[in-house]
Every structure is written in C-alpha cells, then in structure tokens.
Design a protein around this motif. Structure first.
Motif, PDB file in Angstrom:
ATOM      1  N   MET A  46       0.719  -1.436   0.026  1.00 36.50           N
ATOM      2  CA  MET A  46       0.019  -0.125  -0.065  1.00 36.50           C
ATOM      3  C   MET A  46       0.777   1.088   0.164  1.00 36.50           C
ATOM      4  SD  MET A  46      -2.843   1.049   2.803  1.00 36.50           S
ATOM      5  CE  MET A  46      -3.910   2.751   2.490  1.00 36.50           C
ATOM      6  N   ALA A  47       1.761   1.261   0.994  1.00 36.09           N
ATOM      7  CA  ALA A  47       2.665   2.404   0.931  1.00 36.09           C
ATOM      8  C   ALA A  47       3.529   2.624  -0.467  1.00 36.09           C
ATOM      9  CB  ALA A  47       3.682   2.493   2.206  1.00 36.09           C
ATOM     10  N   GLY A  48       4.232   1.638  -0.946  1.00 34.92           N
ATOM     11  CA  GLY A  48       4.745   1.615  -2.386  1.00 34.92           C
ATOM     12  C   GLY A  48       3.737   2.285  -3.282  1.00 34.92           C
ATOM     13  N   GLN A  49       2.578   1.921  -3.496  1.00 35.15           N
ATOM     14  CA  GLN A  49       1.618   2.509  -4.197  1.00 35.15           C
ATOM     15  C   GLN A  49       1.295   3.835  -4.349  1.00 35.15           C
ATOM     16  OE1 GLN A  49      -2.089   0.355  -5.244  1.00 35.15           O
ATOM     17  NE2 GLN A  49      -1.118  -1.646  -5.093  1.00 35.15           N
ATOM     18  N   ILE A 119       1.615 -12.150  -7.927  1.00 36.42           N
ATOM     19  CA  ILE A 119       1.827 -11.633  -6.658  1.00 36.42           C
ATOM     20  C   ILE A 119       0.492 -11.080  -6.271  1.00 36.42           C
ATOM     21  CG2 ILE A 119       2.794  -9.815  -5.531  1.00 36.42           C
ATOM     22  CD1 ILE A 119       4.842 -11.852  -6.945  1.00 36.42           C
ATOM     23  N   HIS A 120      -0.549 -10.743  -6.945  1.00 39.93           N
ATOM     24  CA  HIS A 120      -1.758 -10.482  -6.386  1.00 39.93           C
ATOM     25  C   HIS A 120      -2.416 -11.334  -5.806  1.00 39.93           C
ATOM     26  CE1 HIS A 120      -5.366  -7.788  -6.083  1.00 39.93           C
ATOM     27  NE2 HIS A 120      -6.069  -8.797  -6.809  1.00 39.93           N
ATOM     28  N   HIS A 132      -4.440  -4.087  -2.169  1.00 40.25           N
ATOM     29  CA  HIS A 132      -3.035  -3.368  -2.552  1.00 40.25           C
ATOM     30  C   HIS A 132      -2.075  -4.308  -2.899  1.00 40.25           C
ATOM     31  CE1 HIS A 132      -5.259  -0.372  -0.136  1.00 40.25           C
ATOM     32  NE2 HIS A 132      -5.067   0.433  -0.798  1.00 40.25           N
ATOM     33  N   ARG A 133      -2.137  -5.411  -2.760  1.00 38.87           N
ATOM     34  CA  ARG A 133      -0.770  -6.382  -3.228  1.00 38.87           C
ATOM     35  C   ARG A 133      -0.943  -6.532  -4.746  1.00 38.87           C
ATOM     36  NH1 ARG A 133       0.859 -12.138  -0.213  1.00 38.87           N
ATOM     37  NH2 ARG A 133       0.532 -10.669   1.487  1.00 38.87           N
ATOM     38  N   GLU A 134       0.033  -5.798  -5.184  1.00 39.17           N
ATOM     39  CA  GLU A 134       0.030  -5.944  -6.615  1.00 39.17           C
ATOM     40  C   GLU A 134       1.435  -5.461  -7.271  1.00 39.17           C
ATOM     41  OE1 GLU A 134      -3.150  -4.315  -9.900  1.00 39.17           O
ATOM     42  OE2 GLU A 134      -2.197  -2.523  -8.948  1.00 39.17           O
ATOM     43  N   HIS A 135       2.066  -6.204  -7.767  1.00 40.01           N
ATOM     44  CA  HIS A 135       3.255  -5.991  -8.615  1.00 40.01           C
ATOM     45  C   HIS A 135       3.089  -4.687  -9.368  1.00 40.01           C
ATOM     46  CE1 HIS A 135       7.212  -5.962 -10.450  1.00 40.01           C
ATOM     47  NE2 HIS A 135       7.520  -6.948  -9.674  1.00 40.01           N
ATOM     48  N   THR A 241       6.286 -18.225   1.464  1.00 32.89           N
ATOM     49  CA  THR A 241       6.208 -17.019   1.814  1.00 32.89           C
ATOM     50  C   THR A 241       7.319 -15.922   1.649  1.00 32.89           C
ATOM     51  OG1 THR A 241       5.085 -18.157   3.808  1.00 32.89           O
ATOM     52  CG2 THR A 241       6.088 -16.026   4.295  1.00 32.89           C
ATOM     53  N   ARG A 242       6.626 -14.682   1.378  1.00 30.82           N
ATOM     54  CA  ARG A 242       7.672 -13.792   0.814  1.00 30.82           C
ATOM     55  C   ARG A 242       7.473 -12.475   1.435  1.00 30.82           C
ATOM     56  NH1 ARG A 242       6.700 -15.934  -4.758  1.00 30.82           N
ATOM     57  NH2 ARG A 242       8.566 -17.109  -5.465  1.00 30.82           N
ATOM     58  N   GLY A 243       8.533 -11.554   1.741  1.00 27.04           N
ATOM     59  CA  GLY A 243       8.409 -10.478   1.973  1.00 27.04           C
ATOM     60  C   GLY A 243       8.237  -9.308   0.939  1.00 27.04           C
ATOM     61  N   TYR A 244       7.881  -8.077   1.291  1.00 24.65           N
ATOM     62  CA  TYR A 244       7.627  -6.988   0.043  1.00 24.65           C
ATOM     63  C   TYR A 244       8.603  -6.988  -0.992  1.00 24.65           C
ATOM     64  CZ  TYR A 244       6.756  -2.542  -2.279  1.00 24.65           C
ATOM     65  OH  TYR A 244       6.621  -1.440  -2.969  1.00 24.65           O
TER      66      TYR A 244
END
Length: 271
Positions: A46-49, A119-120, A132-135, A241-244
C-alpha cells in the motif's frame, strides 16, 4: 513527495474508518482477525503504491498518450470529440471493461504475465489492505488496458477522474472481508463474493475476471456466484512466504522446480 505522504496518511485514516466497521458487521469470513498473517507485507504494498508506483504509472501513461496522439488518425479523435460527453464516457467505459477483461484473462494464461499477476493472488487472506498487493508491473499494465481505449479515442482522461476514483474504491471493496446483499447492484458493479471466488486457491482460475462491472463475465461465460459461506482456501498452491522486496524481484528470477515449490508452505506468522 509531501503530497504523496499526505495522501497515504489520509488513506490510512479514511479507509480503515470505512472498511473496518464493514468487515466487523458483515464479515465474509467472521474468524479472520485484523492482525492477520502478512499484514505488514500488504501495508508495504500500500505504501509503495501511494509513495512511488502510482506516480510512476501515471507518468508512463502520459508518455504513452503523447505517443498515441502522433499515431492515431486525427479524424478519429475529432469525430469522437464531437460526441456528447456522456456518450464519450459510456463508450470509453465499455471498451475499457472489455480491454481489461481480456488482459486479466491473459494474465492468468500467459506465463510471463502470470509471473507478475501471481503476486496479487499470493495472499491467503483478503481484506481492504490485501487489495493493494499488486506488483507495479502488473499494476501499470492493468492501467494501460483500462485507459488505452480512451487514449486512442482521445477522450480527456481528466473528465473521467471520478470514474478512476470509483474504480479504485470499488477494487478495495471487492477485496475486503465483506459479504453484503447488494441485490441488483451485483449486476452493475460486481460483489466481493464474486472476486473472492476469483482468488480461490487453484492453478486454473476460470471465473469472475471482470475488473468492475460483471457484464463481461456474463457475456464471455465466466460469471459464477459461489454458493454458501466462504470457506474455500485462498492464494496460490505451494506459494512460498515472501516479504515485500522479495515479491518485487521474484518475477524476474528463474522459476523454482515444482518439488522445491511444493516443499515450501506459507508460514503463519505476522510479518
């Protein structure tokens, strides 16, 4: 940057104020907690977007629009400009729905597109933050699919700003942990349960590809209303499992072997 920080701060105030009560009162999955696994990862998306990717995507769209202005016959744009504004908006919206529908289908069928779109679909919990999880590559290409018809026709995108804002809010709504009896509105704007089913844990997604109005799913035979309560699993089968930052770079890495992927299951911790 200060304007983007203010926009992010405003979103972090207004969106919870709207969606947290809805998710408590009309929960699609009543047992899902607010502090769910991978919440911090989705907040990073979300912050990245807000802070970077949305502005970059807009700049790229402006460059694309300028190039199209040199390529599209002027007569076409002049003809469209003579239409009433309401007709321009209607045609642009209908063409955008068709364009983004087929792009979404392609994102599930074309391997290199799926690497970004996956990713989404990697979230195992849906709520207003998970929307908001979207590459950023997937997000930009989706915006191209949505806006390309209007740009080709020369429709002023500024006049459709209200629609852009509405699409964004509705996208958050259909990902939220909400199940509301929308009645006829389901046919006009879709509903969370339709998109939640689209996030079913499967390797062969077949239903509910519409970005906003589900008429394209009805037209192309992919509309489906899941029966009963929402108990089906979400996410990608065997998703590690992955981080941002890992999510951002993972599409550019060689795909792991099936045995390695299957052996790595998501961890339940909050990160």
């Amino acid at each position: 940057m200060s304007e983007r920080l203010r926009a992010l701060g405003l979103a972090l105030v207004l969106l919870p104020a709207v969606f947290w009560p809805l998710e408590r009162l009309f929960a699609a999955r009543p047992g899902q907690p607010w502090l769910r696994p991978r919440l911090i990862t989705d907040l990073a998306f979300m912050a990245g977007q807000y802070l970077l990717w949305a502005a970059l995507s807009l700049w790229l769209l402006i460059q694309l629009d300028a190039q199209l202005a040199l390529m599209v016959p002027a007569g076409l744009r002049e003809s469209v400009a003579a239409w009433p504004w309401a007709l321009q908006a209607l045609v642009a919206v209908l063409l955008a729905d068709v364009s983004v529908y087929w792009f979404h289908v392609a994102s599930h069928r074309v391997p290199w597109l799926w690497r970004f779109h996956a990713i989404h679909h990697s979230s195992r919990h849906l709520d207003w933050v998970a929307a908001h999880r979207e590459h950023p590559v997937d997000g930009f290409l989706t915006q191209v699919a949505i806006n390309l018809p209007a740009m080709v026709l020369g429709v002023d995108l500024a006049t459709l700003a209200w629609l852009v804002a509405f699409r964004g809010l509705w996208a958050i709504f259909i990902h939220s942990n909400v199940r509301l009896p929308l009645g006829p509105l389901r046919w006009m704007f879709g509903a969370p349960e339709l998109h939640h089913w689209h996030h079913l844990e499967t390797t062969d997604t077949q239903h509910n590809f519409a970005n906003l109005a589900p008429w394209t799913d009805l037209l192309f035979g992919t509309y489906y209303v899941p029966p009963g309560d929402e108990t089906w699993p979400l996410g990608n089968p065997g998703e590690p499992t992955r981080g941002y930052l890992e999510h951002l770079v993972s599409p550019f890495r060689p795909a792991p072997s099936p045995d390695v992927t299957a052996a790595r299951s998501p961890r339940p911790e909050l990160e």
